[in-house]
Scaffold this motif. Structure first.
Motif, PDB file in Angstrom:
ATOM      1  N   LEU A 154       0.837  -1.211   0.000  1.00  0.00           N
ATOM      2  CA  LEU A 154       0.000   0.000   0.000  1.00  0.00           C
ATOM      3  C   LEU A 154       0.868   1.257   0.000  1.00  0.00           C
ATOM      4  O   LEU A 154       0.597   2.219  -0.725  1.00  0.00           O
ATOM      5  N   GLY A 155       1.938   1.249   0.825  1.00  0.00           N
ATOM      6  CA  GLY A 155       2.818   2.425   0.914  1.00  0.00           C
ATOM      7  C   GLY A 155       3.428   2.761  -0.438  1.00  0.00           C
ATOM      8  O   GLY A 155       3.572   3.934  -0.805  1.00  0.00           O
ATOM      9  N   THR A 156       3.769   1.736  -1.207  1.00  0.00           N
ATOM     10  CA  THR A 156       4.359   1.968  -2.531  1.00  0.00           C
ATOM     11  C   THR A 156       3.334   2.622  -3.451  1.00  0.00           C
ATOM     12  O   THR A 156       3.645   3.549  -4.203  1.00  0.00           O
ATOM     13  N   VAL A 157       2.099   2.139  -3.370  1.00  0.00           N
ATOM     14  CA  VAL A 157       1.062   2.683  -4.251  1.00  0.00           C
ATOM     15  C   VAL A 157       0.788   4.150  -3.921  1.00  0.00           C
ATOM     16  O   VAL A 157       0.713   4.988  -4.820  1.00  0.00           O
ATOM     17  N   THR A 158       0.689   4.487  -2.639  1.00  0.00           N
ATOM     18  CA  THR A 158       0.400   5.890  -2.300  1.00  0.00           C
ATOM     19  C   THR A 158       1.585   6.788  -2.704  1.00  0.00           C
ATOM     20  O   THR A 158       1.394   7.907  -3.176  1.00  0.00           O
ATOM     21  N   SER A 162       1.470   9.864  -5.355  1.00  0.00           N
ATOM     22  CA  SER A 162       1.957  11.223  -5.047  1.00  0.00           C
ATOM     23  C   SER A 162       2.884  11.703  -6.153  1.00  0.00           C
ATOM     24  O   SER A 162       2.766  12.832  -6.639  1.00  0.00           O
ATOM     25  N   ARG A 163       3.785  10.820  -6.567  1.00  0.00           N
ATOM     26  CA  ARG A 163       4.743  11.226  -7.604  1.00  0.00           C
ATOM     27  C   ARG A 163       4.051  11.409  -8.952  1.00  0.00           C
ATOM     28  O   ARG A 163       4.419  12.284  -9.739  1.00  0.00           O
ATOM     29  N   ALA A 164       3.059  10.531  -9.234  1.00  0.00           N
ATOM     30  CA  ALA A 164       2.330  10.649 -10.509  1.00  0.00           C
ATOM     31  C   ALA A 164       1.604  11.991 -10.585  1.00  0.00           C
ATOM     32  O   ALA A 164       1.640  12.668 -11.613  1.00  0.00           O
ATOM     33  N   TYR A 165       0.976  12.429  -9.458  1.00  0.00           N
ATOM     34  CA  TYR A 165       0.295  13.727  -9.469  1.00  0.00           C
ATOM     35  C   TYR A 165       1.298  14.842  -9.764  1.00  0.00           C
ATOM     36  O   TYR A 165       1.005  15.762 -10.531  1.00  0.00           O
ATOM     37  N   ALA A 166       2.479  14.720  -9.137  1.00  0.00           N
ATOM     38  CA  ALA A 166       3.490  15.769  -9.356  1.00  0.00           C
ATOM     39  C   ALA A 166       3.904  15.790 -10.826  1.00  0.00           C
ATOM     40  O   ALA A 166       4.041  16.862 -11.435  1.00  0.00           O
ATOM     41  N   MET A 167       4.082  14.605 -11.413  1.00  0.00           N
ATOM     42  CA  MET A 167       4.481  14.547 -12.827  1.00  0.00           C
ATOM     43  C   MET A 167       3.389  15.136 -13.717  1.00  0.00           C
ATOM     44  O   MET A 167       3.668  15.893 -14.643  1.00  0.00           O
ATOM     45  N   LEU A 168       2.134  14.774 -13.410  1.00  0.00           N
ATOM     46  CA  LEU A 168       1.023  15.280 -14.220  1.00  0.00           C
ATOM     47  C   LEU A 168       0.961  16.804 -14.152  1.00  0.00           C
ATOM     48  O   LEU A 168       0.781  17.486 -15.155  1.00  0.00           O
ATOM     49  N   ARG A 169       1.148  17.302 -12.942  1.00  0.00           N
ATOM     50  CA  ARG A 169       1.074  18.755 -12.772  1.00  0.00           C
ATOM     51  C   ARG A 169       2.158  19.437 -13.600  1.00  0.00           C
ATOM     52  O   ARG A 169       1.908  20.409 -14.290  1.00  0.00           O
ATOM     53  N   GLU A 170       3.365  18.873 -13.554  1.00  0.00           N
ATOM     54  CA  GLU A 170       4.471  19.474 -14.321  1.00  0.00           C
ATOM     55  C   GLU A 170       4.166  19.487 -15.810  1.00  0.00           C
ATOM     56  O   GLU A 170       4.355  20.495 -16.487  1.00  0.00           O
TER      57      GLU A 170
ATOM     58  N   GLN B   8       6.559  14.812   0.584  1.00  0.00           N
ATOM     59  CA  GLN B   8       5.742  14.838  -0.647  1.00  0.00           C
ATOM     60  C   GLN B   8       5.328  13.426  -1.080  1.00  0.00           C
ATOM     61  O   GLN B   8       4.242  13.240  -1.625  1.00  0.00           O
ATOM     62  N   ASP B   9       6.196  12.443  -0.803  1.00  0.00           N
ATOM     63  CA  ASP B   9       5.828  11.050  -1.120  1.00  0.00           C
ATOM     64  C   ASP B   9       4.640  10.567  -0.284  1.00  0.00           C
ATOM     65  O   ASP B   9       3.927   9.649  -0.669  1.00  0.00           O
ATOM     66  N   GLN B  10       4.443  11.209   0.872  1.00  0.00           N
ATOM     67  CA  GLN B  10       3.378  10.749   1.775  1.00  0.00           C
ATOM     68  C   GLN B  10       2.082  11.512   1.595  1.00  0.00           C
ATOM     69  O   GLN B  10       1.095  11.232   2.285  1.00  0.00           O
ATOM     70  N   LEU B  11       2.078  12.481   0.663  1.00  0.00           N
ATOM     71  CA  LEU B  11       0.921  13.378   0.623  1.00  0.00           C
ATOM     72  C   LEU B  11      -0.389  12.675   0.263  1.00  0.00           C
ATOM     73  O   LEU B  11      -1.444  13.033   0.774  1.00  0.00           O
ATOM     74  N   VAL B  12      -0.323  11.658  -0.612  1.00  0.00           N
ATOM     75  CA  VAL B  12      -1.553  10.947  -0.971  1.00  0.00           C
ATOM     76  C   VAL B  12      -2.066  10.156   0.221  1.00  0.00           C
ATOM     77  O   VAL B  12      -3.261  10.201   0.560  1.00  0.00           O
ATOM     78  N   ALA B  13      -1.151   9.457   0.881  1.00  0.00           N
ATOM     79  CA  ALA B  13      -1.553   8.678   2.055  1.00  0.00           C
ATOM     80  C   ALA B  13      -2.122   9.616   3.131  1.00  0.00           C
ATOM     81  O   ALA B  13      -3.109   9.296   3.816  1.00  0.00           O
TER      82      ALA B  13
END
Lengths: 187, 333
Positions: A154-158, A162-170, B8-13
């Motif tokens: 689960l931690g990997t998915v969240t 988070s990183r995917a949102y940042a990439m999309l925003r960029e 930032q890595d934890q923001l979704v969680a």
């Protein structure tokens, strides 16, 4: 919660094709979003998504891990999109005048090219990130369910989300900067 | 203390309430003192909102009906591919049947331990056999060859069925996905006449080519004999060696024969890379038996009797079997 992907696939393979409807309804939004991001021709998006789902049905006996249905189906979509592009390439070679004449004779309107920056940005994400976004949003699954489907913690998915949102925003910011720049130039 | 990347890595969680209390407090503490991460959190929420709205705009279940209709219709099957595959199987069946007799020949010559059994004895031993049944890879594919009239039929992968009767100039194919029997048009001969069908004798069908090869080894193929046991039964194993592309000598076929009955029981052949279904599948295994009767029509292979027969557009100018006979006929015969 309805039957799992695995149950539906086993049902289809045991002679109950109606079970496939559950899978189609579950994943069509994710598939359409993905295809929209990769195919510009609006008329072809639904056609491509439908062809992908039909091919996936007949290829079900070859699917080794039923839990990976969605990821597997996206690969089939890639093939369908590639074939579509090759066909388009062949069409493009036709003489422009011949094409116009053919369109007039067939009474068809010229094809519209759709632009969908958000879905294009999603389709352009690295594969793992793309799967997470498509499943979470267009597949309307919880983070925990996405983690189960992809076999990831689960931690990997969240973290990936988070990183995917940042990439999309960029990507989306860059695009709007370019568009603003173009407008300024024209003025 | 948490840095910006960790935060930032934890923001979704964090946004989805998936953090435990300790982690949540750490993120709160970082956000309270870091403006960059607060901005990041807001922008992330914006992207998330766009995705949610976009998903709603796609609308529910627009494709399901069309997809379900499409999968209910019989799908076109590329019959040319099925035919090509069956031609390969047919060739292999002929080769495997030939191996049967090669095993007899080798078995009797090598195992005979002084007994003066000749090829003619082998011919006599198989003369009353009318059918060869070859089962591949635990029954995944099956082929029957009628040794008296050349009929060949079988069941392949995906339950595709073929029934070929060269004497009657009839070739039929069936695939459960289409639910129809596809019939090739009768072969057209150059002079417009269908020649009378003369079946190969078991001897011609099974032995002739290998007999020639034993006398005149071609391409450095050699044979080794070994004692072997399968399921506690003493058998003789013949290994056929050839050279691979790098010049290395490798076994490419193995054949087991029962010295008591003088009949072959099993064969394995090394698969070409493109024939393998998985990287570790190196061999195909064929098991032989000699039933008294075989399928008498395509319906005996599980094809429904009410299946519609449609004519295919596969054109043949000359049957493969005849072509094969011409090339295997010894010169001057």
């Amino acid at each position: 919660m309805g039957p799992t992907d695995k149950e539906c696939i086993e049902g289809c393979l045991s002679g109950y094709p109606e079970q496939y409807r559950v899978l189609v309804e579950r994943y069509e939004a994710g598939l359409v979003a993905y295809v929209t991001g990769r195919v510009k021709d609006r008329a072809c998006i639904e056609e491509t998504a439908q062809e992908t789902l039909v091919r996936a049905y007949f290829a079900l006996p070859r699917l080794k891990n039923p839990d990976a249905f969605f990821v597997w189906m996206l690969r089939i979509a890639d093939h369908v999109i590639q074939e579509h592009r090759r066909a388009q390439g062949r069409r493009a070679k036709l003489d422009q005048a011949t094409r116009q004449m053919a369109q007039q004779m067939a009474g068809s309107a010229p094809r519209h090219e759709a632009s969908h920056p958000l879905r294009e940005a999603v389709a352009g994400l690295p594969e793992g990130y793309r799967q997470v976004v498509l499943l979470r949003h267009y597949g309307e699954l919880s983070c925990a369910e996405v983690a189960r489907r992809l076999g990831k913690p689960l931690g990997t998915v969240t973290k990936m989300l988070s990183r995917a949102y940042a990439m999309l925003r960029e990507v989306l910011q860059d695009q709007s900067t370019v568009r603003r720049g173009e407008r300024t130039k024209v003025q | 203390m948490m840095n910006c990347i960790e935060c930032q890595d934890q923001l979704v969680a964090y946004a989805e309430n998936l953090l435990n209390e300790q982690h949540r407090q750490e993120v709160d503490a970082h956000l309270a003192r870091c403006m960059a991460c607060r901005n990041e959190k807001e922008q992330m929420a914006q992207v998330r909102q766009w995705l949610v709205e976009d998903c709603q705009s796609i609308g529910p279940a627009s494709l399901a009906d069309r997809v379900m209709q499409a999968i209910a219709r019989p799908q076109p099957v590329n019959m040319n591919r099925v035919v090509v595959r069956w031609r390969q199987i047919r060739w292999r069946a002929a080769a495997a049947a030939a191996m049967v007799l090669l095993a007899c020949v080798l078995g009797l010559l090598l195992v005979g331990s002084g007994s003066s059994i000749t090829l003619a004895d082998v011919q006599a031993a198989i003369a009353d056999k009318t059918w060869v049944h070859i089962s591949y890879d635990g029954g995944q594919r099956e082929v029957w060859v009628c040794l008296t009239d050349g009929r060949l039929c079988g069941r392949g992968e995906g339950s595709a069925v073929a029934y070929i009767d060269e004497a009657a100039n009839v070739r039929r194919w069936y695939h459960p996905r289409t639910g129809v029997i596809v019939e090739d048009p009768p072969t057209v001969y150059p002079d417009g006449k269908v020649p009378a069908w003369k079946p190969l004798t078991p001897w011609e069908y099974l032995v002739q080519g290998y007999e020639a090869k034993m006398q005149n080894p071609v391409g450095g193929v050699t044979v080794e004999k070994h004692e072997d046991k399968i399921d506690g039964k003493a058998l003789v194993r013949f290994d056929l060696y050839a050279k691979d592309a790098t010049g290395k000598r490798i076994v490419y076929k193995r054949l087991w024969a029962d010295p008591a009955t003088r009949m072959p029981v099993r064969m394995t052949a090394r698969l070409q890379p493109e024939e393998r279904k998985s990287p570790d599948q190196e061999w195909t295994v064929a098991v032989y038996d000699f039933p008294q009767t075989g399928p008498s029509s395509i319906y005996d292979l599980g094809v429904p009797r009410d299946a519609k027969i449609v004519k295919s557009d596969v054109k043949q100018t000359k049957p493969d079997a005849l072509r094969g006979r011409e090339t295997t006929q010894p010169a001057g015969k």
